[in-house]
Design an enzyme around this catalytic site. Structure first.
Site, PDB file in Angstrom:
ATOM      1  N   HIS A  45     -19.870  48.124 109.315  1.00 47.62           N
ATOM      2  CA  HIS A  45     -20.106  48.252 110.758  1.00 47.62           C
ATOM      3  C   HIS A  45     -18.833  48.789 111.390  1.00 47.62           C
ATOM      4  O   HIS A  45     -17.774  48.167 111.317  1.00 47.62           O
ATOM      5  CB  HIS A  45     -20.479  46.914 111.384  1.00 47.62           C
ATOM      6  CG  HIS A  45     -20.807  47.024 112.843  1.00 47.62           C
ATOM      7  ND1 HIS A  45     -22.098  47.186 113.309  1.00 47.62           N
ATOM      8  CD2 HIS A  45     -20.009  47.007 113.944  1.00 47.62           C
ATOM      9  CE1 HIS A  45     -22.089  47.260 114.621  1.00 47.62           C
ATOM     10  NE2 HIS A  45     -20.827  47.152 115.033  1.00 47.62           N
ATOM     11  N   CYS A  46     -18.933  49.939 112.028  1.00 49.61           N
ATOM     12  CA  CYS A  46     -17.765  50.600 112.611  1.00 49.61           C
ATOM     13  C   CYS A  46     -17.695  50.294 114.104  1.00 49.61           C
ATOM     14  O   CYS A  46     -18.566  50.738 114.866  1.00 49.61           O
ATOM     15  CB  CYS A  46     -17.840  52.108 112.376  1.00 49.61           C
ATOM     16  SG  CYS A  46     -16.413  53.001 113.036  1.00 49.61           S
ATOM     17  N   PRO A  47     -16.695  49.555 114.558  1.00 50.92           N
ATOM     18  CA  PRO A  47     -16.598  49.274 115.996  1.00 50.92           C
ATOM     19  C   PRO A  47     -16.278  50.518 116.814  1.00 50.92           C
ATOM     20  O   PRO A  47     -16.622  50.580 117.995  1.00 50.92           O
ATOM     21  CB  PRO A  47     -15.464  48.246 116.074  1.00 50.92           C
ATOM     22  CG  PRO A  47     -14.655  48.469 114.843  1.00 50.92           C
ATOM     23  CD  PRO A  47     -15.612  48.913 113.794  1.00 50.92           C
ATOM     24  N   ASN A  94     -19.545  51.793 117.533  1.00 46.60           N
ATOM     25  CA  ASN A  94     -20.478  50.796 118.062  1.00 46.60           C
ATOM     26  C   ASN A  94     -21.819  50.909 117.343  1.00 46.60           C
ATOM     27  O   ASN A  94     -22.891  50.793 117.951  1.00 46.60           O
ATOM     28  CB  ASN A  94     -20.668  50.963 119.570  1.00 46.60           C
ATOM     29  CG  ASN A  94     -21.338  49.760 120.208  1.00 46.60           C
ATOM     30  OD1 ASN A  94     -21.232  48.637 119.704  1.00 46.60           O
ATOM     31  ND2 ASN A  94     -22.048  49.980 121.294  1.00 46.60           N
TER      32      ASN A  94
END
Length: 387
Positions: A179-181, A184
């Protein structure tokens, strides 16, 4: 026998007799109920398969929960930072560097810089937008004939191969990488190519700005340093390293010198526009150089994973499986790896030679191979070999 030892031995026998007498007075029925309650309590948490990893995960569960909450709520903030920082570099390039290129470079170099810079910018914007807006892919929640390897303990639905549950998105993701912040969004089967291409072209763009602007950075840094010296002399601070760092009250001799310098320099050598130009160049060079190193290392890591035909999560899983089989004298082979070159072809969706241009070096919204549920790509795509 020693008297103290005799007394101690007698005391222990009395205590043992009292315990037996008390236990015999407890009804057997009550003891059975207590044992049953203890069994029920242990059934809530006891597991013979529990190991140190499970215990560690349980202890760190509050930390994981906090990270998930922060990442979920600050996702848009990270996206805004990416857009703002990228826009600031583009603004400086257009209003500070482009006029300089048009006036100082030869026509050949000028055309090359303009074409490469705009091509790189288009690739960055396109792939970031697609990586942010493209769903990573989700397993079907209805009953299907698609084979699955397990059942998700969170979603309680069949989980196909290479799928994993994302605690931030609260759902399972097909071929989940992470999951890449900064997006998002989760990086999965349908947007993995966009994510890697964004990292690659952003790294190339930052390297381009850092290398091409290194001379401007040196000139701007020296100019700012000279301005600090002039301002220090005006204020009567000795022009030394300590004098520039510590703003002390000037002495009589230094004050006289400061007055003399102030009289000689009636006009500032640089205007406000010149100062902003130099500071903007320094800001752009420091930012792009830092991103080049950090994001470049991340891009190389993901390139290595793509070459091996695995994701970030599968890297840890395959590592544990390789160690387990190594103890038995066996070698682990990744079932989702089709060879180094073929892994890249599958990742980019390359079917013929022209696709290296139209699907890799130019913006392309083509779908990846397969549906993310089954992974029998290589037997069905043998014609990829001669590409």
């Amino acid at each position: 026998m020693h008297p103290c030892s005799s007394v101690l031995h007698l005391l222990l026998r009395c205590m043992r007799g009292c315990c037996r007498h008390t236990r015999s007075r407890v009804p057997r029925r009550l003891r059975r109920h207590v044992s049953y309650i203890r069994l029920i309590f242990k059934s809530l948490y006891f597991n013979s398969l529990t190991n140190s990893d499970v215990v560690t995960d349980s202890i760190l569960e509050p930390v994981f929960w906090m990270v998930e909450v922060v990442t979920r709520w600050f996702g848009m903030v990270f996206v805004f930072l990416v857009v703002a920082l990228t826009s600031s570099v583009v603004f400086i390039a257009y209003f500070c560097l482009l006029p300089l290129v048009l006036h100082t470079y030869s026509p050949g170099w000028m055309i090359w810089h303009i074409c490469y810079g705009h091509w790189n910018l288009v690739m960055i914007v396109f792939h970031y937008y697609k990586a942010t807006k493209t769903p990573p892919g989700y397993p079907p929640k209805m009953k299907t004939d698609v084979p699955f390897v397990s059942v998700c303990k969170k979603c309680i639905i069949p989980k196909p191969a290479r799928s994993h549950h994302c605690g931030i998105c609260k759902t399972c993701i097909l071929k989940m990488d992470h999951h890449c912040p900064w997006l998002n969004n989760c990086v999965g089967h349908f947007n993995h190519r966009y994510f890697f291409s964004f990292c690659l072209f952003l790294t190339l763009g930052c390297m381009y700005c850092s290398v091409s602007g290194r001379h401007l950075f040196i000139d701007a840094y020296n100019t700012i340093d000279q301005l600090k010296h002039l301002e220090a002399e005006k204020q009567g601070v000795p022009v030394t390293g300590i004098g520039l760092l510590i703003g002390i009250v000037p002495s009589a001799g230094v004050a006289g010198k400061a007055v003399q310098v102030a009289q000689e320099v009636s006009q500032p050598p640089y205007t406000y526009k010149d100062r902003m130009f130099h500071k903007s160049v320094i800001y752009m060079w420091v930012l792009t150089s830092t991103v080049s190193v950090a994001l470049g290392a991340l891009t190389l890591w993901h390139a290595l994973l793509i070459t091996r035909g695995e994701t970030s999560i599968e890297r840890h899983i395959n590592g544990k499986e390789a160690k387990r089989l190594a103890k038995r004298g066996r070698v682990y082979r990744n079932p989702f790896s089709y060879g180094k070159l073929n892994n890249w072809k599958v990742f980019f969706g390359v079917e013929k030679r022209s696709h290296w241009l139209t699907r890799v070096l130019l913006p392309s919204g083509h779908a990846p191979y397969g549906d993310g549920l089954t992974w029998d790509i290589y037997p069905l795509k043998k014609d990829m070999m001669p590409v």
